[in-house]
Motif scaffolding. Sequence first.
Motif, PDB file in Angstrom:
ATOM      1  N   VAL A  68       0.861  -1.180   0.000  1.00 24.86           N
ATOM      2  CA  VAL A  68       0.000   0.000   0.000  1.00 24.86           C
ATOM      3  C   VAL A  68       0.895   1.227   0.000  1.00 24.86           C
ATOM      4  O   VAL A  68       1.828   1.327   0.789  1.00 24.86           O
ATOM      5  N   MET A  69       0.611   2.142  -0.913  1.00 27.51           N
ATOM      6  CA  MET A  69       1.383   3.383  -0.992  1.00 27.51           C
ATOM      7  C   MET A  69       0.601   4.525  -0.360  1.00 27.51           C
ATOM      8  O   MET A  69      -0.609   4.426  -0.156  1.00 27.51           O
ATOM      9  N   SER A  70       1.284   5.612  -0.081  1.00 28.40           N
ATOM     10  CA  SER A  70       0.632   6.773   0.536  1.00 28.40           C
ATOM     11  C   SER A  70       0.026   7.692  -0.528  1.00 28.40           C
ATOM     12  O   SER A  70       0.238   8.902  -0.544  1.00 28.40           O
ATOM     13  N   TYR A  71      -0.731   7.071  -1.435  1.00 28.80           N
ATOM     14  CA  TYR A  71      -1.467   7.780  -2.483  1.00 28.80           C
ATOM     15  C   TYR A  71      -2.885   7.226  -2.495  1.00 28.80           C
ATOM     16  O   TYR A  71      -3.066   6.016  -2.432  1.00 28.80           O
ATOM     17  N   TYR A  72      -3.877   8.123  -2.532  1.00 25.90           N
ATOM     18  CA  TYR A  72      -5.284   7.720  -2.553  1.00 25.90           C
ATOM     19  C   TYR A  72      -5.909   8.180  -3.860  1.00 25.90           C
ATOM     20  O   TYR A  72      -5.510   9.210  -4.421  1.00 25.90           O
ATOM     21  N   ASN A  73      -6.916   7.385  -4.318  1.00 31.05           N
ATOM     22  CA  ASN A  73      -7.520   7.767  -5.592  1.00 31.05           C
ATOM     23  C   ASN A  73      -8.174   9.138  -5.488  1.00 31.05           C
ATOM     24  O   ASN A  73      -8.682   9.524  -4.456  1.00 31.05           O
ATOM     25  N   ALA A  74      -8.090   9.864  -6.591  1.00 33.37           N
ATOM     26  CA  ALA A  74      -8.652  11.210  -6.651  1.00 33.37           C
ATOM     27  C   ALA A  74     -10.166  11.124  -6.789  1.00 33.37           C
ATOM     28  O   ALA A  74     -10.676  10.264  -7.505  1.00 33.37           O
TER      29      ALA A  74
END
Length: 130
Positions: free
Chosen positions: A78-84
């Motif tokens: 899991v990366m520290s990016y969330y879907n926009a």
Amino acid sequence: MAPSASYLDFIKDLLSPFGLITIKRMFGAAGVYCDGLFFAVVGDDDLWLKVDSVTKPEFEAAGLGPFIFEGKDGTKGVMSYYNAPEEIFDDHDALAHWVGLAIGAAQRAKKPAKKKKAKKKTAKKKSKSI
């Protein structure tokens, strides 16, 4: 699946009001930079925005999820990016809000530049030949 060239062009155009947008392909996805600051990822034809402990609760409250990838060994990361959120594509105020959160998270994550250590100059001893 790697993001399409047309989607990357669309994202670059969409985000251009925020600064100089550059996109670099990496590991089957693409990193999105604003003025040299890595703040988003494009995977397939989806945009994922940088989060941190300050902004993650707002993304989760909006029902948005993290960027999950599968490693070569089958493990998931899991990366520290969330879907926009979808509304950023139609609403400039929403775009400014969510991109602002991502850029802020990227700025907080940026490590200060390391100071270069000055090399000590040592005098070379001249040897005298007799």
